[in-house]
Design an enzyme around this catalytic site. Structure first.
Site, short mmCIF file in Angstrom:
data_model
loop_
_atom_site.label_atom_id
_atom_site.label_comp_id
_atom_site.label_asym_id
_atom_site.label_seq_id
_atom_site.Cartn_x
_atom_site.Cartn_y
_atom_site.Cartn_z
N HIS A 1 52.10 32.04 -14.60
CA HIS A 1 53.47 32.23 -15.11
C HIS A 1 54.45 31.35 -14.37
O HIS A 1 54.69 31.51 -13.18
CB HIS A 1 53.87 33.71 -14.96
CG HIS A 1 55.11 34.05 -15.71
ND1 HIS A 1 55.20 33.98 -17.08
CD2 HIS A 1 56.35 34.43 -15.29
CE1 HIS A 1 56.42 34.34 -17.46
NE2 HIS A 1 57.13 34.61 -16.39
N HIS B 1 58.35 29.16 -14.81
CA HIS B 1 59.53 28.57 -15.47
C HIS B 1 59.91 27.41 -14.56
O HIS B 1 60.64 27.59 -13.57
CB HIS B 1 60.68 29.56 -15.56
CG HIS B 1 60.30 30.89 -16.15
ND1 HIS B 1 59.98 31.03 -17.48
CD2 HIS B 1 60.19 32.12 -15.61
CE1 HIS B 1 59.70 32.30 -17.72
NE2 HIS B 1 59.81 32.98 -16.61
N GLN C 1 63.30 26.46 -12.77
CA GLN C 1 63.88 27.34 -11.76
C GLN C 1 63.55 26.91 -10.33
O GLN C 1 64.21 27.34 -9.37
CB GLN C 1 63.47 28.80 -12.02
CG GLN C 1 64.10 29.34 -13.30
CD GLN C 1 63.63 30.73 -13.71
OE1 GLN C 1 63.02 31.45 -12.93
NE2 GLN C 1 63.90 31.11 -14.95
N ARG D 1 63.01 42.52 -25.70
CA ARG D 1 64.46 42.36 -25.88
C ARG D 1 64.77 41.19 -26.81
O ARG D 1 65.74 41.19 -27.54
CB ARG D 1 65.12 42.04 -24.54
CG ARG D 1 65.19 43.14 -23.56
CD ARG D 1 65.80 42.60 -22.25
NE ARG D 1 64.82 42.25 -21.26
CZ ARG D 1 64.78 41.10 -20.58
NH1 ARG D 1 65.67 40.16 -20.79
NH2 ARG D 1 63.86 40.88 -19.68
N HIS E 1 54.46 40.76 -15.53
CA HIS E 1 55.12 41.78 -14.69
C HIS E 1 54.49 43.17 -14.94
O HIS E 1 53.82 43.68 -14.07
CB HIS E 1 56.64 41.81 -14.85
CG HIS E 1 57.28 40.47 -14.64
ND1 HIS E 1 57.10 39.76 -13.47
CD2 HIS E 1 58.05 39.67 -15.44
CE1 HIS E 1 57.74 38.62 -13.55
NE2 HIS E 1 58.32 38.54 -14.74
N ASP F 1 56.20 32.13 -11.18
CA ASP F 1 57.37 32.53 -11.95
C ASP F 1 58.64 31.73 -11.62
O ASP F 1 58.81 30.61 -12.08
CB ASP F 1 57.56 34.05 -11.76
CG ASP F 1 58.59 34.65 -12.70
OD1 ASP F 1 59.25 33.90 -13.43
OD2 ASP F 1 58.75 35.89 -12.71
C1 NGQ Z 1 63.14 34.30 -17.39
N1 NGQ Z 1 62.55 35.68 -15.48
O1 NGQ Z 1 62.98 34.23 -18.59
O2 NGQ Z 1 63.24 33.30 -16.67
C2 NGQ Z 1 63.21 35.68 -16.76
C3 NGQ Z 1 64.65 36.11 -16.62
C4 NGQ Z 1 65.09 37.50 -18.65
C5 NGQ Z 1 62.00 36.80 -15.03
N2 NGQ Z 1 61.96 37.82 -15.82
C6 NGQ Z 1 65.38 36.25 -17.90
N3 NGQ Z 1 61.50 36.88 -13.83
O3 NGQ Z 1 64.11 38.18 -18.38
O4 NGQ Z 1 65.88 37.81 -19.55
ZN ZN Z 2 59.14 34.87 -16.32
#
Ligand code: NGQ
Ligand code: ZN
Length: 435
Positions: free
Chosen positions: A39, A41, A44, A191, A252, A303
């Site tokens: 995982h 991104h 970041q 979501r 997660h 992540d």
């Molecule tokens: C993300 N990261 O998409 O980068 C998410 C944050 C979200 C993590 N969940 C944004 N660790 O979940 O809306």
């Molecule tokens: Zn993530």
């Protein structure tokens, strides 16, 4: 060629194995399978350490997310490529040989699609190729801003795709697949993907035989919203609305009741755990012991890249449990079993599964890491103790050489192009800091 005196496989140690190609033979004492990072991104990484200062009120995952959105809005394709290439070099040097990129930065900063919609995906593909890391690219479907189906806010518009645009993107990227590039799919979260869209994506032939990743139940707030609006906890809701099986990686999956934990374990899906990010963001603790007891599959990811190190992920996975239960050696299930070996093997197997690549003896031989047998820490270590010392006690780099996709990408602690890649990264980060 590499002559491995001791090669660790999930079935145990093998002696005197030849690995890689080339006429010249080098020798190595301890060789392990390279770890998949399930995982990521990538963008970041360039903000790691920039969100550790207290804001006006109590900070949380949601205040971090605002900082992350502001940062994301400034990353174009050249910056993404430079950041991802540097990150992937760091991954290789730390012992990761493959990465699952959960990629949602699809559109231009103004929220409009690029003339070539795969522009940002292409930047990731090029970064992985240049670094020499295996890539499982997961284009992300992101359509709504909450469980109530509200539209994306201004900062989320960069992530948004219609269902058709998403499926077209997956199809276009899939044409580029090779041994080092797999293309799966990702649903950002419950979501962000309305129920009807979820159903349609899963019914598409494009989703029939590939990895399917989703963020789920990371924050208590999401569990509450899901309960309020859908009358079920997130993991339960997902199992009630999708055929969750071994194609899936539930990223997660922090907040589970006992039934949800068992449902994941019995489905064969991978729990995608990211302990350093989950700690950094204040997410909560995954029920590791119960999940392993139920035969659950897991893997690890870095992540947000607050840390880029498989040993640190595994260490914190185990330490979280020790702190919470006041016990030791939690991940090991039977007397005499090593925690380091158990976790390295489990995360390797689950990571390969989540990446959509085979976890066979053969695959292991193209992706492996050589430990630095000259390190003082590894003095007098043998088959019984070397992996635990590597996982729990290494504070200096112990990965000497890395073979990824059958090629030597790291030799003697150096990546083949690390200076040029770092210089380009530095230039990009300095420009971002000045803007
Ligand atoms: C993300 N990261 O998409 O980068 C998410 C944050 C979200 C993590 N969940 C944004 N660790 O979940 O809306
Ligand atoms: Zn993530």
């Amino acid at each position: 060629m590499l002559h491995a005196e001791h090669l660790w496989t999930p079935l145990g140690w093998q002696r005197d194995v030849m690995l890689g190609q080339g006429a010249e033979t080098t020798r190595a004492r301890f060789v392990l399978p390279g770890m998949p990072d399930l995982h990521s991104h990538a963008f970041q990484r360039a903000m790691a350490g920039l969100a550790e200062r207290r804001g006006p009120g109590d900070d949380s995952f949601w205040t971090w997310r605002e900082a992350m959105y502001a940062f994301a809005s400034r990353i174009g394709p050249d910056a993404l490529r430079a950041i991802a290439t540097q990150l992937y070099v760091e991954m290789l040097k730390a012992g990761y040989t493959r990465v699952c990129e959960f990629h949602y930065l699809h559109n231009a900063p103004d929220g409009k699609a690029y003339a070539e919609p795969t522009t940002m995906s292409q930047a990731i593909i090029e970064a992985a190729r240049e670094a020499g890391i295996g890539l499982t690219l997961l284009p992300v479907l992101y359509m709504s801003g909450g469980f109530d189906g509200r539209p994306l806010n201004a900062r989320q518009r960069r992530f948004g795709l219609t269902l058709d645009a998403f499926l077209q993107m997956v199809e276009a990227l899939r044409a580029q697949e090779s041994a080092q590039l797999r293309v799966g799919i990702a649903l950002h979260s419950l979501r962000a993907v309305p129920e009807a869209a979820l159903r349609e994506v899963l019914a598409s032939p494009l989703a029939s035989a590939c990895p399917i990743h989703i963020h789920i139940a990371e924050q208590i707030g999401e569990v509450q919203d899901c309960l309020a609006l859908r009358n079920a906890r997130p993991v339960r809701w997902l199992f009630d609305h999708a055929e969750v099986d071994a194609r899936w990686c539930l990223v997660h999956a922090t907040h589970l009741d006992d039934g949800e934990m068992r449902a994941i374990a019995h489905s064969g899906a991978v729990a995608g755990l990211c302990p350093t990010t989950e700690a950094n963001l204040g997410d909560g603790l995954f029920p590791l012991a119960a999940y392993l007891g139920a035969g659950g599959v897991l893997g690890i990811g870095s992540d947000s890249h607050i840390s880029v190190s498989p040993v640190e992920e595994l260490r914190w996975l185990e330490y979280g449990q020790r702190l919470a239960t006041r016990q030791r050696n939690v991940a090991a299930r039977s007397a005499g079993e090593s925690v380091g070996e158990t976790l390295w093997g489990a995360a390797w197997r689950g990571g390969r599964q989540a990446a959509g690549v085979a976890a066979s003896d053969d695959s292991l031989r193209g992706d492996c890491i050589v430990l630095d047998e000259a390190a003082p820490l590894l003095a007098a270590r043998d088959e019984r103790s070397v992996i635990d010392s590597f996982v729990f006690a290494g504070n200096v780099p112990l990965v000497r050489d890395v073979l990824a996709g059958g090629e030597w990408v790291v030799r003697d602690f150096r990546h083949r192009d690390e200076d040029a890649i770092a210089a380009r990264f530095r230039g990009v980060v300095e420009r971002l800091a000045a803007a």
